[in-house]
Design an enzyme around this catalytic site. Structure first.
Site, mmCIF file in Angstrom:
data_model
loop_
_atom_site.group_PDB
_atom_site.id
_atom_site.type_symbol
_atom_site.label_atom_id
_atom_site.label_comp_id
_atom_site.label_asym_id
_atom_site.label_seq_id
_atom_site.Cartn_x
_atom_site.Cartn_y
_atom_site.Cartn_z
ATOM 1 N N GLU A 105 35.818 63.356 26.145
ATOM 2 C CA GLU A 105 35.755 61.921 25.827
ATOM 3 C C GLU A 105 37.095 61.419 25.286
ATOM 4 O OE1 GLU A 105 32.063 62.446 23.560
ATOM 5 O OE2 GLU A 105 31.214 60.840 24.780
ATOM 6 N N GLU A 125 27.003 68.327 26.413
ATOM 7 C CA GLU A 125 26.141 67.958 25.289
ATOM 8 C C GLU A 125 24.667 68.183 25.581
ATOM 9 O OE1 GLU A 125 28.770 66.275 26.313
ATOM 10 O OE2 GLU A 125 29.822 65.290 24.655
HETATM 11 C C1 3H9 Z 1 29.809 66.610 21.291
HETATM 12 O O1 3H9 Z 1 30.963 66.734 21.592
HETATM 13 C C2 3H9 Z 1 29.171 65.280 20.995
HETATM 14 C C3 3H9 Z 1 30.010 64.094 21.363
HETATM 15 O O2 3H9 Z 1 29.792 63.721 22.700
HETATM 16 C C4 3H9 Z 1 29.587 62.897 20.557
HETATM 17 C C5 3H9 Z 1 30.215 62.678 19.261
HETATM 18 C C6 3H9 Z 1 29.887 61.356 18.628
HETATM 19 N N1 3H9 Z 1 31.730 72.780 16.861
HETATM 20 O O3 3H9 Z 1 31.611 80.165 21.742
HETATM 21 P P1 3H9 Z 1 32.611 80.960 20.979
HETATM 22 C C7 3H9 Z 1 32.547 77.857 17.101
HETATM 23 S S1 3H9 Z 1 28.791 67.940 21.135
HETATM 24 C C8 3H9 Z 1 31.757 73.690 15.868
HETATM 25 O O4 3H9 Z 1 32.205 82.277 20.440
HETATM 26 P P2 3H9 Z 1 34.189 81.276 23.352
HETATM 27 C C9 3H9 Z 1 31.476 78.873 17.431
HETATM 28 O O5 3H9 Z 1 30.318 78.656 16.680
HETATM 29 C C10 3H9 Z 1 29.836 69.332 21.448
HETATM 30 N N2 3H9 Z 1 31.965 75.005 16.090
HETATM 31 O O6 3H9 Z 1 33.981 81.131 21.776
HETATM 32 C C11 3H9 Z 1 32.178 80.164 17.080
HETATM 33 O O7 3H9 Z 1 32.117 80.324 15.682
HETATM 34 P P3 3H9 Z 1 32.007 81.783 15.024
HETATM 35 C C12 3H9 Z 1 30.117 69.513 22.888
HETATM 36 C C13 3H9 Z 1 32.154 75.402 17.341
HETATM 37 O O8 3H9 Z 1 35.628 81.485 23.554
HETATM 38 C C14 3H9 Z 1 33.627 79.888 17.454
HETATM 39 O O9 3H9 Z 1 33.749 78.471 17.504
HETATM 40 N N3 3H9 Z 1 30.851 70.722 23.096
HETATM 41 C C15 3H9 Z 1 32.137 74.500 18.416
HETATM 42 O O10 3H9 Z 1 33.217 82.248 23.912
HETATM 43 C C16 3H9 Z 1 34.021 80.454 18.799
HETATM 44 O O11 3H9 Z 1 33.097 80.009 19.779
HETATM 45 C C17 3H9 Z 1 30.225 71.881 23.354
HETATM 46 O O12 3H9 Z 1 29.033 71.936 23.458
HETATM 47 C C18 3H9 Z 1 31.919 73.122 18.132
HETATM 48 N N4 3H9 Z 1 31.902 72.199 19.105
HETATM 49 O O13 3H9 Z 1 33.784 79.852 23.960
HETATM 50 C C19 3H9 Z 1 31.103 73.085 23.509
HETATM 51 N N5 3H9 Z 1 32.348 75.178 19.565
HETATM 52 O O14 3H9 Z 1 33.276 82.481 15.413
HETATM 53 C C20 3H9 Z 1 30.621 74.188 22.625
HETATM 54 C C21 3H9 Z 1 32.510 76.468 19.217
HETATM 55 O O15 3H9 Z 1 31.872 81.496 13.574
HETATM 56 N N6 3H9 Z 1 31.466 75.357 22.637
HETATM 57 N N7 3H9 Z 1 32.382 76.617 17.880
HETATM 58 O O16 3H9 Z 1 30.781 82.412 15.640
HETATM 59 C C22 3H9 Z 1 31.527 76.228 23.666
HETATM 60 O O17 3H9 Z 1 30.926 76.051 24.696
HETATM 61 C C23 3H9 Z 1 32.353 77.466 23.465
HETATM 62 O O18 3H9 Z 1 32.512 77.656 22.086
HETATM 63 C C24 3H9 Z 1 33.751 77.461 24.125
HETATM 64 C C25 3H9 Z 1 34.532 78.728 23.672
HETATM 65 C C26 3H9 Z 1 33.595 77.459 25.641
HETATM 66 C C27 3H9 Z 1 34.538 76.256 23.694
#
Ligand code: 3H9
Length: 685
Positions: A105, A125
């Protein structure tokens, strides 16, 4: 506190850089820093263009999920982005890693997007039970068209930078190692133009009014089934439709309203819980993160049956060579034949390229001789479920396989400690319980024996991620986590049909709850003859009689249900009559049974068993149990797993339900932990 966002000047271009490890989530401080960075660029006449980029492994991977449900702080993402889009100076997003959710976004609010070829872009999301809430549902359709936007938003699937460039989401690809320099040059070039495209004002990719209805009807007709039970996909569709039909400012209001509704609902809470639960499951409380791992370069598999073959495919597909052992050549031939067919099927369905399938099969070798497993780093046994057979296999493995190699059992019930005693290396013995079909199901229960070494455990957990599994650590107990909880459910379901319910009524209650199938459909799929004594003259139970009649489940065309050639089941009058006959024989009085009683008597005992598992330390945490049921048994994601669901119901409600039916469940031991939680009003998670 220092800001996670800094700026750097490159002559007339200002670069705004976020550094908020691990994934540059857009928390309050990042939003504030972004806003201030852009404002600084706008206020300085010598700045002609702005580039937004991130340090570390990725561009912004989304809003900070840990902030959800808490009082808002700092500038909101939508207001930060609107200010960026309104800029008269061009703003360029320089993308590497994953631009996801709020991250994409941000990029959509920029005037231009530059990405390295390895980058991925998406709005995932929906997987958190949400929708893009910072203008994403309104801006993306304006950039890539409604059909593509629907696909990306409703399914939450990211796309690669190459595809993004083709569909206009990315303006140009940068060099993999020269993103910043390329983005600066691009921005400088664009600064020469008089005006820059503001996404929210674009309409060129939106369909004309006459076609909108058809697009959405087609999409729904094609995909409706996949969204069953989930609230977020339909809300995403309503927002994209608003983008197509309403002016931007009105569409954004629809998006905000739908976003807030989802955010406050139980489904999103459940799905956000699972996001963290899945990541938490990989952590073992008393095994340090930096425990040295045992290199796994070659894997041995004992048994070329359905399970052994499926397990082998996981490693082969991940590029790890496998040697498969059987007792007879015919069994090996049959097993490898099935694996070859499975790979062919994957290629046909477009899940894998032909080259990749061939490369995987080329990594497979077979043998009849234990000596050929000597150099394996890990051997997984997937033979007949009998303690004597397993002990014999482990004794042989111990004698032949090199010291320091891990020996794993795929047992689903047996005592891993007893199996370990058949070897001189109990520290290297562990359970690796795969779920059938093992090449498809994501769950792996890693069973930690009394003597299993920390490095063995850490190695197996890391390896499971490499082969695409979600692993959960379980202690040694009958059925570990998943099957142990299945057992009280099945026991009560079997009793309920004797008391007057039908298998189809019980299955329907479970399907309406969101399970892919109910207990009797599951029995038919697994086969009613598992553990059957195989003597057709010895009929001591309903199950004995069904098996003797050759109603052994889907594979024989009949079980509790009758099956057609497409394995579609219909209720069987014969079975219903048989159930009533057995009920009469056992002297069980018949009564009308409500759906509510079915839920309470089949689901509440599962929660109780989960509480016993926690109480005994057989699972590390309640969320691990949730992960097991989501990935191993198809518990609906929007209900967050049995322990999360129990938290929503309330421990006191569960306890009261169990006590209400205690006379019909005299053998149920109620968990002390459940009682304590109920008394204190506490949750499991
Ligand atoms: C959104 O964006 C809403 C908006 O549209 C609206 C706003 C108004 N936040 O997965 P990993 C942490 S909703 C906080 O093991 P990888 C995760 O918990 C969001 N923490 O790494 C982990 O912590 P820990 C939309 C986050 O390399 C660490 O980072 N976005 C977030 O296998 C490493 O993560 C998504 O849904 C976050 N957003 O994969 C994307 N993301 O080490 C969500 C990660 O303490 N994220 N953490 O266990 C992912 O899909 C994967 O983390 C990513 C990396 C592909 C980025």
């Amino acid at each position: 506190m220092t800001s996670p966002v800094r700026t750097e000047r490159h002559d007339d271009v200002l670069v705004v850089i976020s550094d908020n490890p691990p994934v540059n989530a857009l928390g309050a401080a990042v939003r504030q820093g972004l806003k201030e960075g852009v404002e600084a660029g706008l206020a300085d006449d010598s700045v002609k263009a702005i580039v937004i980029r991130c340090d570390g492994r990725t561009f912004h991977a989304g809003a900070d999920i840990t902030e959800f449900g808490k009082p808002p702080q700092g500038p909101s993402l939508p207001e930060t982005l609107d200010a960026m889009e309104a800029s008269a100076k061009p703003i360029v997003a320089a993308i590497h890693g994953t631009a996801l959710g709020g991250g994409l976004e941000v990029a959509l609010a920029c005037h231009y997007r530059v990405a390295v070829p390895s980058a991925k872009l998406g709005l995932p999301e929906v997987n958190l039970g949400l929708l893009p809430g910072a203008g994403g549902t309104q801006r993306l359709p304006r950039v890539v068209g409604v059909e593509k936007a629907l696909d990306m938003i409703v399914f939450g699937r990211p796309i690669g930078a190459g595809e993004a460039e083709k569909i206009g989401l990315v303006d140009t690809l940068a060099g993999e190692d020269s993103l910043e320099a390329d983005a600066i040059a691009f921005a400088r070039e664009k600064a020469k133009a008089d005006s820059h495209p503001a996404t929210s004002r674009r309409t060129d990719r939106l369909p004309d009014a006459a076609h909108i209805g058809q697009i959405f009807d087609d999409f729904k007709a094609k995909n409706g089934r996949k969204m069953r039970g989930f609230d977020a996909p339909a809300a995403c569709m309503r927002c994209v439709r608003a983008a197509a039909e309403l002016p931007y400012v009105e569409g954004v209001k629809v998006e905000r309203e739908e976003f807030m509704k989802l955010m406050q609902g139980d489904q999103s809470k459940a799905q956000r819980h699972l996001f963290f639960a899945e990541r938490q499951a990989a952590k073992i409380d008393d095994v340090p993160k930096d425990t040295p791992l045992i290199p796994i370069r070659k894997v041995g598999i004992i048994g070329a049956g359905t399970m052994g073959g499926g397990i082998a495919m996981n490693f082969l597909s991940a590029g790890i060579p496998v040697t498969m052992l059987e007792m007879k050549q015919e069994a090996l031939d049959r097993g490898t034949g099935v694996m070859g067919k499975n790979y062919e099927g994957n290629v046909k369905r477009g899940r894998m390229s032909e080259e990749k399938a061939k490369a995987a099969m080329d990594l497979l070798s077979t043998t009849l001789d234990y000596a050929d497993l000597a150099d394996c780093d890990l051997v997984i046994e997937a033979v007949f479920e009998s303690m004597d057979v397993k002990k014999d296999v482990f004794g042989k493995l111990d004698a032949h396989v090199k010291d320091g190699a891990i020996l794993a059992s795929n047992t689903s019930y047996l005592n891993v400690d007893e199996i370990a005693q058949a070897t001189k290396r109990p520290g290297y013995v562990v359970g690796m319980h795969f779920f059938s079909p093992a090449n498809v199901m994501k769950l792996l229960e890693v069973v930690r024996g009394a003597e299993t070494r920390p490095d063995v455990l850490a190695t197996v957990m890391a390896l499971s991620k490499k082969i695409g599994k979600v692993a959960v650590v379980a202690g040694v107990c009958h059925g570990f986590i998943g099957n142990r909880m299945l057992s009280p459910r099945q026991r009560e379901a079997n009793k309920l049909i004797m008391e007057g319910a039908t298998p189809w009524q019980i299955d329907k209650v479970h399907q309406e709850f969101g399970m892919p199938m109910g207990p009797f459909q599951m029995s038919d799929l697994a086969g009613l003859d598992i553990g059957w004594h195989r003597d057709t003259n010895r009929i001591e139970s309903l199950r004995d009689e069904l098996c003797a009649m050759d109603r052994r489940g889907q594979k024989t065309g009949a079980g509790f249900y009758d099956y057609d050639e497409n394995r579609r089941g219909t209720p069987s009058d014969t079975v219903e009559a048989l159930i009533r006959k057995w009920a009469e024989k056992e002297g069980t009085p018949q009564r009308e049974i409500s759906d509510e009683e079915i839920r309470e008597r089949t689901l509440y005992p599962m929660v109780n068993e989960g509480a016993l598992i926690l109480e005994e330390g057989m699972a590390q945490r309640a969320s691990d149990i949730d992960v097991v049921w989501i990935y191993g048994y198809g518990w609906p994601r929007y209900r967050g797993g049995p322990m999360f669901w129990a938290d929503l119901e309330g421990a006191d409600t569960i306890l009261a339900g169990l006590e209400k039916h205690q006379d019909k469940m005299p053998d149920l031991k109620i968990s002390q932990l459940l009682k304590d939680k109920a008394a204190k009003g506490e949750t499991f998670n």
